[in-house]
Design an enzyme around this catalytic site. Structure first.
Site, PDB file in Angstrom:
ATOM      1  N   SER A 100      -3.550  -1.393 -10.190  1.00 37.78           N
ATOM      2  CA  SER A 100      -2.721  -0.393 -10.891  1.00 37.78           C
ATOM      3  C   SER A 100      -2.373  -0.847 -12.304  1.00 37.78           C
ATOM      4  O   SER A 100      -2.421  -0.054 -13.261  1.00 37.78           O
ATOM      5  CB  SER A 100      -1.449  -0.068 -10.099  1.00 37.78           C
ATOM      6  OG  SER A 100      -0.769  -1.250  -9.730  1.00 37.78           O
ATOM      7  N   HIS A 120      -4.864  -1.662  -1.977  1.00 33.51           N
ATOM      8  CA  HIS A 120      -3.760  -1.921  -2.917  1.00 33.51           C
ATOM      9  C   HIS A 120      -2.494  -1.248  -2.362  1.00 33.51           C
ATOM     10  O   HIS A 120      -2.058  -1.581  -1.263  1.00 33.51           O
ATOM     11  CB  HIS A 120      -4.197  -1.418  -4.301  1.00 33.51           C
ATOM     12  CG  HIS A 120      -3.317  -1.816  -5.444  1.00 33.51           C
ATOM     13  ND1 HIS A 120      -2.432  -2.851  -5.393  1.00 33.51           N
ATOM     14  CD2 HIS A 120      -3.193  -1.296  -6.707  1.00 33.51           C
ATOM     15  CE1 HIS A 120      -1.799  -2.961  -6.556  1.00 33.51           C
ATOM     16  NE2 HIS A 120      -2.241  -2.029  -7.362  1.00 33.51           N
ATOM     17  N   HIS A 167      -4.131 -11.683   0.109  1.00 33.77           N
ATOM     18  CA  HIS A 167      -3.845 -11.375  -1.295  1.00 33.77           C
ATOM     19  C   HIS A 167      -4.933 -11.957  -2.178  1.00 33.77           C
ATOM     20  O   HIS A 167      -5.501 -13.008  -1.855  1.00 33.77           O
ATOM     21  CB  HIS A 167      -2.477 -11.936  -1.717  1.00 33.77           C
ATOM     22  CG  HIS A 167      -1.950 -11.261  -2.935  1.00 33.77           C
ATOM     23  ND1 HIS A 167      -2.247 -11.700  -4.206  1.00 33.77           N
ATOM     24  CD2 HIS A 167      -1.191 -10.145  -3.088  1.00 33.77           C
ATOM     25  CE1 HIS A 167      -1.676 -10.888  -5.076  1.00 33.77           C
ATOM     26  NE2 HIS A 167      -1.032  -9.937  -4.424  1.00 33.77           N
ATOM     27  N   ARG A 196       7.977 -11.568  -2.203  1.00 32.27           N
ATOM     28  CA  ARG A 196       8.481 -10.188  -2.107  1.00 32.27           C
ATOM     29  C   ARG A 196       8.622  -9.799  -0.626  1.00 32.27           C
ATOM     30  O   ARG A 196       9.489  -9.003  -0.263  1.00 32.27           O
ATOM     31  CB  ARG A 196       7.531  -9.221  -2.828  1.00 32.27           C
ATOM     32  CG  ARG A 196       7.362  -9.549  -4.307  1.00 32.27           C
ATOM     33  CD  ARG A 196       6.278  -8.704  -4.943  1.00 32.27           C
ATOM     34  NE  ARG A 196       4.978  -8.921  -4.340  1.00 32.27           N
ATOM     35  CZ  ARG A 196       3.882  -8.211  -4.601  1.00 32.27           C
ATOM     36  NH1 ARG A 196       3.960  -7.218  -5.486  1.00 32.27           N
ATOM     37  NH2 ARG A 196       2.738  -8.471  -4.025  1.00 32.27           N
ATOM     38  N   ASP A 233       3.567  -5.529   1.325  1.00 33.51           N
ATOM     39  CA  ASP A 233       3.456  -4.295   2.100  1.00 33.51           C
ATOM     40  C   ASP A 233       3.700  -4.484   3.599  1.00 33.51           C
ATOM     41  O   ASP A 233       3.889  -3.509   4.322  1.00 33.51           O
ATOM     42  CB  ASP A 233       2.065  -3.683   1.889  1.00 33.51           C
ATOM     43  CG  ASP A 233       1.861  -3.266   0.451  1.00 33.51           C
ATOM     44  OD1 ASP A 233       2.771  -2.634  -0.103  1.00 33.51           O
ATOM     45  OD2 ASP A 233       0.818  -3.594  -0.129  1.00 33.51           O
TER      46      ASP A 233
HETATM   47  N1  AMX Z   1      -7.593  -8.460   7.298  1.00 35.74           N
HETATM   48  C1  AMX Z   1      -8.926  -8.626   7.529  1.00 35.74           C
HETATM   49  N2  AMX Z   1      -9.770  -9.178   6.659  1.00 35.74           N
HETATM   50  C2  AMX Z   1      -9.244  -9.613   5.493  1.00 35.74           C
HETATM   51  C3  AMX Z   1      -7.888  -9.500   5.197  1.00 35.74           C
HETATM   52  C4  AMX Z   1      -7.028  -8.881   6.149  1.00 35.74           C
HETATM   53  N3  AMX Z   1      -5.746  -8.701   5.944  1.00 35.74           N
HETATM   54  N4  AMX Z   1      -7.679 -10.015   3.976  1.00 35.74           N
HETATM   55  C5  AMX Z   1      -8.868 -10.430   3.520  1.00 35.74           C
HETATM   56  N5  AMX Z   1      -9.833 -10.185   4.438  1.00 35.74           N
HETATM   57  C6  AMX Z   1     -11.269 -10.406   4.318  1.00 35.74           C
HETATM   58  C7  AMX Z   1     -11.815  -9.593   3.154  1.00 35.74           C
HETATM   59  O1  AMX Z   1     -12.067  -8.247   3.541  1.00 35.74           O
HETATM   60  C8  AMX Z   1     -13.068 -10.354   2.806  1.00 35.74           C
HETATM   61  O2  AMX Z   1     -14.059 -10.008   3.743  1.00 35.74           O
HETATM   62  P1  AMX Z   1     -15.611  -9.844   3.269  1.00 35.74           P
HETATM   63  O3  AMX Z   1     -15.996 -11.218   2.824  1.00 35.74           O
HETATM   64  O4  AMX Z   1     -16.297  -9.381   4.497  1.00 35.74           O
HETATM   65  O5  AMX Z   1     -15.616  -8.846   2.163  1.00 35.74           O
HETATM   66  C9  AMX Z   1     -12.652 -11.799   3.085  1.00 35.74           C
HETATM   67  O6  AMX Z   1     -11.524 -11.750   3.967  1.00 35.74           O
HETATM   68  C10 AMX Z   1     -12.256 -12.571   1.830  1.00 35.74           C
HETATM   69  O7  AMX Z   1     -11.254 -11.824   1.149  1.00 35.74           O
HETATM   70  P2  AMX Z   1     -10.153 -12.560   0.223  1.00 35.74           P
HETATM   71  O8  AMX Z   1     -10.882 -13.255  -0.883  1.00 35.74           O
HETATM   72  O9  AMX Z   1      -9.239 -13.382   1.070  1.00 35.74           O
HETATM   73  O10 AMX Z   1      -9.303 -11.335  -0.304  1.00 35.74           O
HETATM   74  P3  AMX Z   1      -9.652 -10.365  -1.524  1.00 35.74           P
HETATM   75  O11 AMX Z   1      -9.149 -10.991  -2.758  1.00 35.74           O
HETATM   76  O12 AMX Z   1     -11.075  -9.942  -1.496  1.00 35.74           O
HETATM   77  O13 AMX Z   1      -8.785  -9.086  -1.141  1.00 35.74           O
HETATM   78  C11 AMX Z   1      -6.856  -7.988  -0.320  1.00 35.74           C
HETATM   79  C12 AMX Z   1      -7.386  -9.121  -1.187  1.00 35.74           C
HETATM   80  C13 AMX Z   1      -5.350  -7.860  -0.491  1.00 35.74           C
HETATM   81  C14 AMX Z   1      -7.527  -6.681  -0.752  1.00 35.74           C
HETATM   82  C15 AMX Z   1      -7.227  -8.299   1.175  1.00 35.74           C
HETATM   83  O14 AMX Z   1      -6.534  -9.460   1.580  1.00 35.74           O
HETATM   84  C16 AMX Z   1      -6.928  -7.153   2.110  1.00 35.74           C
HETATM   85  O15 AMX Z   1      -7.780  -6.265   2.260  1.00 35.74           O
HETATM   86  N6  AMX Z   1      -5.697  -7.119   2.747  1.00 35.74           N
HETATM   87  C17 AMX Z   1      -5.304  -6.042   3.588  1.00 35.74           C
HETATM   88  C18 AMX Z   1      -4.872  -4.848   2.746  1.00 35.74           C
HETATM   89  C19 AMX Z   1      -3.560  -5.160   2.018  1.00 35.74           C
HETATM   90  O16 AMX Z   1      -2.615  -5.675   2.579  1.00 35.74           O
HETATM   91  N7  AMX Z   1      -3.509  -4.778   0.734  1.00 35.74           N
HETATM   92  C20 AMX Z   1      -2.273  -4.912  -0.057  1.00 35.74           C
HETATM   93  C21 AMX Z   1      -2.338  -6.048  -1.074  1.00 35.74           C
HETATM   94  C22 AMX Z   1      -1.078  -6.085  -1.905  1.00 35.74           C
HETATM   95  C23 AMX Z   1      -1.012  -4.896  -2.778  1.00 35.74           C
HETATM   96  O17 AMX Z   1      -1.782  -4.749  -3.711  1.00 35.74           O
HETATM   97  N8  AMX Z   1      -0.138  -3.987  -2.498  1.00 35.74           N
END
Ligand code: AMX
Length: 440
Positions: free
Chosen positions: A240, A270, A316, A325, A373
């Protein structure tokens, strides 16, 4: 106006500092990056500058150098409130200084005077189908407000580049002032709760947002202050913030830029994670007819992962520990009788115990700890806002504070049009075969 006068003093100082750095050291190398980073969403590529907040992977967010507990402690509060004026946080984000109570109240007064939303905005929302997601309405509402842009008027009339920040600040104050009204309009339209609570002239911006949503409750007013502060800023690389900054770099005004940022916030990776998170909690609760055992919860979490879904609210892109947070919301819950005994809060606490182990064992995520979140939806639910697809709008109202402060400084410091360079797969393959790109 208090913020204009203060920024008028400090913008030229920071501008000279940036210009000197660029002139004397513009060719100093600050980073190197890999093919992983080119394909992998530019993780850790340091190409954005902001002095408003910084996320340390180990200790979390600092706003202008202050941790969240410090911000909550040092910012002025209204009589009887346990959480600070959000106007005080905005003063801090913009100026880098902790405001006096008078300065915080002056920002609040600016917002109060600018809260009017023109009738055409409501008309835009009204014609949308009932099933429209609240985030779509939110981004549309912000875009509809673009007719108010002072920046566009001043730009058309001719304005020096060094003055761009002035109408950007004006537009930012106007937009932030109107967002609680817009959010409440959406809430009323979407869920037919059209007895929109009336604003109280003696109440601050966040307190009035709580009222407008129809929750006349001192605790919820404080929660809303906390929620807005926590969601305000998380440095510049999140979707964002980055989308807002990118669109603003074309000198698109605050409304175009913020609307773009909100479209990014609407993604499930996000801001939408807060709605997804509540959905997942309710799924667990319903499946087990109440609180599961630790073993049942671990099995369900694993099932979620094995079905190809994420555990929302965990992980994250930058943080490598529990999000502060998350912790400050947890502390709010623990300190609030009723909330601390709420079954869904108890479930959130159980997930905090169980999910990091499951995620670590699953072995993919770099950070198995909860983010902002994982906790926020349960608190809204407790206070009666049970329409969980609305939660990201509340995140968006808070996030606007950070992105608006950044946009004002982007224009103050004369940041350039953002234009990274792309390469082809064949180029990357060639550099890989050569053991790295030969840079002259
Ligand atoms: N559940 C399952 N798998 C997860 C995960 C979770 N909570 N968090 C990360 N992973 C997976 C990723 O999908 C990725 O898988 P891939 O290699 O098959 O693509 C792998 O672990 C490595 O990811 P990462 O480097 O640890 O995270 P990232 O920087 O790529 O993504 C985020 C970060 C937040 C998008 C991810 O942790 C996620 O999808 N979390 C769940 C959704 C969430 O809570 N989003 C809110 C974030 C905060 C915000 O912006 N509001």
């Amino acid at each position: 106006m208090i913020l204009h006068d203060k920024l008028n003093e400090i913008v030229p100082v920071w501008r000279d500092r940036a210009r000197k750095l660029l002139k004397e050291h513009g060719n100093v190398k600050v980073n190197d990056f890999t093919i992983d980073q080119v394909y992998g969403g530019m993780r850790d590529v340091e190409v954005l500058v902001t002095d408003i907040s910084y996320v340390d992977p180990a200790t979390g967010i600092r706003f202008r150098g202050y941790t969240i507990p410090e911000v909550l402690d040092k910012l002025p509060k209204a009589d009887g409130a346990t959480m600070p004026y959000v106007g005080g946080l905005y003063y801090l984000l913009l100026t880098g200084e902790i405001p006096t109570p008078e300065q915080a109240r002056a920002v609040e007064a600016e917002w109060q005077a600018r809260a009017f939303v023109p009738a055409h905005v409501e008309n835009v929302l009204r014609v949308m189908p009932d099933e429209t997601h609240p985030m779509t309405l939110f981004a549309q509402g912000i875009l509809a407000l673009q007719t108010e842009s002072q920046f566009v008027k001043r730009y058309r009339a001719g304005m020096k580049k060094d003055e761009y920040w002035i109408p950007t600040l004006e537009d930012s104050l106007n937009l932030i002032a109107k967002l609680p009204v817009l959010a409440a309009m959406i809430y009323c339209k979407k869920y037919s709760k059209c007895e929109m609570g009336q604003a109280d002239p003696n109440l601050d911006w966040a307190g009035n947002l709580a009222r407008r949503l129809g929750v006349a409750n001192k605790e919820y007013e404080d929660l809303t202050r906390l929620y807005m502060i926590l969601h305000s800023d998380h440095e510049s690389g999140n979707v964002s913030a980055h989308a807002t900054h990118l669109v603003g770099s074309a000198l698109s005004d605050v409304y175009y830029s913020a609307s773009a940022g909100m479209n990014g916030l609407a993604g499930p990776l996000h801001g939408l994670a807060n709605q997804e998170c509540l959905g997942w909690l309710l799924e667990v609760y319903q499946k087990f007819g109440g609180l599961p055992t630790d073993e049942q919860l671990a099995a369900f979490a694993l099932e979620t992962l094995q079905s190809g879904k994420v555990i929302p609210g965990y992980g994250h892109a930058v943080l490598r520990k529990t999000d502060p947070r998350y912790m400050s919301q947890r502390e709010f819950c623990l300190a609030t009788p009723g909330l601390r005994d709420d079954p869904l809060f108890k479930l959130v606490s159980m997930i905090f115990e169980v999910a990091p182990g499951v995620l670590t064992e699953h072995g993919k995520t770099k950070n198995p700890w909860p983010n902002v979140d994982a906790q926020s939806g349960v608190i809204q639910w407790y206070y009666g806002l049970r329409e969980w697809d609305f939660y990201t709008v509340l995140f968006g109202v808070g996030r606007a504070l950070g992105v608006m402060a950044n946009l004002t400084w982007d224009r103050g410091l004369g940041y350039a049009l953002e234009r990274p360079k792309s390469v082809t797969t064949a180029m990357l393959e060639k550099w890989a075969a050569e053991g790295g790109r030969k840079l002259s």
